[in-house]
Design a protein around this motif. Structure first.
Motif, PDB file in Angstrom:
ATOM      1  N   TYR A  45       0.838  -1.204   0.000  1.00  0.00           N
ATOM      2  CA  TYR A  45       0.000   0.000   0.000  1.00  0.00           C
ATOM      3  C   TYR A  45       0.877   1.261   0.000  1.00  0.00           C
ATOM      4  CZ  TYR A  45      -3.373   3.480   1.635  1.00  0.00           C
ATOM      5  OH  TYR A  45      -4.155   4.591   1.764  1.00  0.00           O
ATOM      6  N   ASN A  46       1.915   1.260   0.834  1.00  0.00           N
ATOM      7  CA  ASN A  46       2.831   2.398   0.863  1.00  0.00           C
ATOM      8  C   ASN A  46       3.574   2.547  -0.464  1.00  0.00           C
ATOM      9  OD1 ASN A  46       2.156   2.995   3.491  1.00  0.00           O
ATOM     10  ND2 ASN A  46       3.762   1.713   4.358  1.00  0.00           N
ATOM     11  N   LEU A  47       3.855   1.419  -1.099  1.00  0.00           N
ATOM     12  CA  LEU A  47       4.498   1.463  -2.411  1.00  0.00           C
ATOM     13  C   LEU A  47       3.576   2.122  -3.434  1.00  0.00           C
ATOM     14  CD1 LEU A  47       7.130   0.573  -3.801  1.00  0.00           C
ATOM     15  CD2 LEU A  47       6.021  -1.597  -4.356  1.00  0.00           C
ATOM     16  N   CYS A  48       2.276   1.821  -3.336  1.00  0.00           N
ATOM     17  CA  CYS A  48       1.291   2.464  -4.224  1.00  0.00           C
ATOM     18  C   CYS A  48       1.232   3.970  -3.976  1.00  0.00           C
ATOM     19  CB  CYS A  48      -0.088   1.845  -4.021  1.00  0.00           C
ATOM     20  SG  CYS A  48      -0.216   0.129  -4.563  1.00  0.00           S
ATOM     21  N   LEU A 129      10.842   2.704   3.265  1.00  0.00           N
ATOM     22  CA  LEU A 129      10.063   2.116   4.355  1.00  0.00           C
ATOM     23  C   LEU A 129       9.117   1.027   3.849  1.00  0.00           C
ATOM     24  CD1 LEU A 129       9.284   5.362   6.367  1.00  0.00           C
ATOM     25  CD2 LEU A 129      10.784   3.497   7.063  1.00  0.00           C
ATOM     26  N   SER A 130       8.531   1.242   2.675  1.00  0.00           N
ATOM     27  CA  SER A 130       7.622   0.227   2.134  1.00  0.00           C
ATOM     28  C   SER A 130       8.372  -1.065   1.814  1.00  0.00           C
ATOM     29  CB  SER A 130       6.907   0.767   0.890  1.00  0.00           C
ATOM     30  OG  SER A 130       7.831   1.047  -0.144  1.00  0.00           O
ATOM     31  N   LEU A 131       9.565  -0.935   1.248  1.00  0.00           N
ATOM     32  CA  LEU A 131      10.364  -2.125   0.946  1.00  0.00           C
ATOM     33  C   LEU A 131      10.800  -2.836   2.230  1.00  0.00           C
ATOM     34  CD1 LEU A 131      12.561  -0.756  -1.986  1.00  0.00           C
ATOM     35  CD2 LEU A 131      10.538  -2.236  -2.142  1.00  0.00           C
ATOM     36  N   ALA A 132      11.149  -2.042   3.259  1.00  0.00           N
ATOM     37  CA  ALA A 132      11.533  -2.640   4.539  1.00  0.00           C
ATOM     38  C   ALA A 132      10.369  -3.388   5.165  1.00  0.00           C
ATOM     39  CB  ALA A 132      12.036  -1.551   5.485  1.00  0.00           C
TER      40      ALA A 132
END
Length: 698
Positions: A45-48, A129-132
């Motif tokens: 979701y954060n990646l989006c 942060l999204s990848l982490a």
């Protein structure tokens, strides 16, 4: 970015996160096996969001319900995590997980603040942060597949048991202490704003202080476990009593030790935030103790999840109660209500634990005594602490107009035995001296750039209404855009300075965020747009100096339209910082003039212009001309000062572009403000004597 910075937006965001956290807490026990996927899906979701922010996201005006739904997703995820991590690691005492969780929150807050004050990319941090988070979820999938955590099914009927007579004191305790703590944090946040400059750091430091006490409570609970729940309610009320007694002495102590450097600012503002939020330590211990007591009979994720949902409800009620009492934020009456609520809470708890009855009545008597002992209204004493040490002893007679999310104030400062100057303060920031008339002149400046009266103008940021009056006086119609209902409701307080702007027939007043307003304005509809909002160091004005905002301004202006804004020592200290300030404007406007002064005025346009000559009175309507001659011309500044105009200044190369993603000016402004509090730099335009210029006198 999508709803704007209206004060109601902050309330909406806060309530959405509290509600989402409550929902996540209730769901946690039902999704035990899906914690890895909660982490992975939240990361996706954060990646989006990262991908959306990489497009022209700022141009979209989303409906409120869409934004609320968007915020609920990470809020629900947040609510799920603590109960389930406490269950996954249930071999460890809950208090340690609780302390570790909130300790991480402190690091996250401070890391973001340092990251942001250096003007680094928000999108880049979101991507990292999204990848982490996706990586964390993958690790949990691996561990779960190897049966590391030994998950079971959660038993049904937990709510019925929780609200039975056997356990009823536990949810009541958590509910009451949550009301009290939310009430206290609201006051701490508002008071911290009023004592330090109204920029982003205040909210971070208060939040960090709250998490600090929660962390300390988590790590120390094992050593304090013999103290009863009722004892911690006593401790909470005692902390409030200490704050009430030191209400007018603690802030001066903090202020006297604050000398303006960035590390010094962090240290002393943090000390102040910790003092103001001290009662949170007791409330956290009540929550931890209640959770551990309940987890003997329930699974720990059910215990912490259900109690957190109850706490969220208490937080909402505490915040609403505090909002209703906003006019009393600066007086001891606010504390007295907190102590009264504490008495009620202690009485309820002693109903379940009879051995504390006599102690409760004794404490109630102590509170009544304290109520009378500290009844003196200390608003002016607190107010005086907003000024530097050299000015503070001279200030007198403050008026404060405070509401839930905004406060304005007027303070009188003696100039001579029979004359005072009036300072305008908004949300803790000393904006300007009302009496000098400079703000009125700012609104009139642009008339020199037009041969006739302007058809339609807009002003972003109303304040006292003085600048808005000037723009209204030279325009057939003016749209006034303001985000603070408190400012608009109190325009009448300044009617002798703004010619009764609230009842001006040539204006329309809009309670809306400036960027949101321009996003929806008709293309090429304005002759003049004036941005007189506060400097970019203030978080709700920062975006009004970005490349994206200037693009919206250009779209709303007629081809021969003019954009007017300003800067001062809070934004520009040297030529490099001036280049940064000009970069977004020079990207959309060919010509830029600067009118020198303590607050330099910037005029930007795309068609060559010759300044209109003649007395200002000839441009004004009869009522405005009378106000100009009979009121403004009597101000000392009209007789003492003319202004130098630097026409068509050269292009400044090498400026870092200020955008919504990289808040270059906000980062610079924060540093400059802190530096300026105790020292003033040389006026920047002293070094531009070689530029073509003219004199403008009113």
């Amino acid at each position: 970015m999508t709803l704007g910075d209206l004060y109601i937006t902050f309330l909406l965001v806060t309530l959405t996160f509290i509600t989402g956290t409550a929902l996540g807490s209730l769901l946690s026990a039902k999704v035990r096996r899906f914690l890895p996927w909660v982490e992975i899906l939240t990361g996706i979701y954060n990646l989006c969001l990262f991908l959306a922010l990489s497009l022209d996201f700022y141009k979209i005006q989303l409906p409120q319900y869409v934004v609320v739904l968007g915020l609920l997703i990470p809020a629900i995820s947040l609510g799920i995590q603590l109960p389930l991590y406490s269950y996954y690691l249930r071999q460890i005492r809950f208090n340690f997980i609780y302390g570790l969780y909130h300790g991480g929150a402190i690091i996250g807050l401070l890391a973001f603040e340092i990251y942001f004050t250096y003007g680094l990319s928000v999108k880049a941090s979101l991507l990292a942060l999204s990848l982490a988070q996706i990586g964390l979820g993958a690790v949990l999938v691996f561990l779960l597949n190897h049966d590391i955590f030994h998950l079971d099914q959660s038993p049904a009927g937990a709510w019925k048991k929780l609200l039975s007579k056997k356990f009823l004191v536990i949810p009541i305790s958590v509910f009451l202490i949550s009301i009290l703590s939310s009430y206290q944090v609201f006051w701490a946040l508002k008071t911290q704003v009023f004592l330090t400059e109204a920029f982003r750091l205040h909210a971070t430091l208060i939040s960090a202080a709250v998490f600090f006490w929660m962390t300390i409570a988590g790590f120390s609970e094992k050593h304090l476990q013999n103290a009863s729940r009722t004892f911690w309610f006593f401790a909470w009320a005692a902390a409030i009593l200490v704050l009430q007694a030191s209400f007018s002495t603690l802030p001066p102590f903090i202020s006297e030790n604050f000398t303006g450097e960035l590390p010094n600012y962090f240290i002393w503002s943090s000390v102040q935030a910790l003092c103001l939020t001290l009662p949170v330590f007791a409330s956290s211990l009540v929550f931890i103790k209640s959770t551990q007591e309940l987890s003997v009979h329930f699974a720990v994720d059910q215990a912490s999840g259900y109690l957190n949902a109850i706490a969220c409800l208490g937080n909402i009620l505490g915040m609403v109660l505090a909002a209703f009492m906003a006019p009393y934020l600066w007086t001891n009456f606010y504390f007295s209500i907190a102590l009264s609520i504490a008495i009620v809470a202690i009485m309820i708890l002693t109903y379940f634990d009879k051995k504390y009855v006599s102690t409760s009545w004794g404490f109630a008597a102590l509170i009544v005594f304290a109520f009378f002992a500290f009844q003196k209204d200390q608003a002016s004493g607190l107010f005086n602490n907003r000024f530097v040490k050299q000015i503070r002893p001279a200030t007198i007679n403050s008026q404060i107009f405070s509401e839930a999310f905004s406060s304005i104030a007027v303070m009188e400062d003696p100039v001579t035995d029979d004359q005072v100057s009036h300072h305008y303060i908004i949300d803790g920031h000393r904006s300007h001296i009302i009496d000098r008339g400079t703000e009125n002149l700012i609104g009139l400046y642009a008339r020199r750039y037009f041969p006739d009266t302007l058809k339609k103008s807009a002003v972003i940021g109303v304040g006292t209404g003085q600048t808005s009056w000037g723009v209204t006086a030279i325009s057939e119609h003016t749209d006034l855009i303001e985000i603070s209902p408190t400012v608009l409701r109190n325009l009448k307080v300044f009617k002798e300075y703004n010619n009764d702007l609230a009842n001006n027939a040539h204006t329309s007043i809009h309670l809306i965020d400036g960027m949101s307003y321009l996003r929806n304005c008709p293309v090429e509809s304005y002759d003049l747009i004036v941005n007189t909002a506060t400097y970019p160091g203030n978080f709700n004005a920062a975006k009004l100096y970005t490349l994206e905002f200037i693009e919206l301004v250009k779209n709303c202006l007629k081809p021969n339209g003019v954009y007017q804004t300003y800067f001062d020592g809070s934004t520009v200290h040297n030529t490099e910082q001036l280049a940064d300030f000009l970069a977004p404007i020079q990207a959309h406007f060919k010509h830029i003039d600067i009118i020198a002064g303590y607050y330099p005025i910037l005029i930007a346009y795309n068609e060559n212009r010759t300044l209109t000559a003649g007395p200002m009175e000839s441009f004004l309507r009869e009522g405005d001309a009378h106000f100009y001659n009979e009121t403004l011309k009597k101000k000392p500044i009209f007789n003492l000062k003319c202004n130098t105009i630097y026409r068509d200044i050269p292009l400044y190369v090498g400026g870092k572009m200020n955008t919504l993603d990289r808040a270059v000016l906000e980062a610079t402004s924060i540093r400059n403000i802190i530096q300026n509090i105790y020292q003033r730099d040389e006026y920047i335009f002293a070094e531009y004597s070689g530029l073509p210029r003219s004199q403008e006198c009113f």
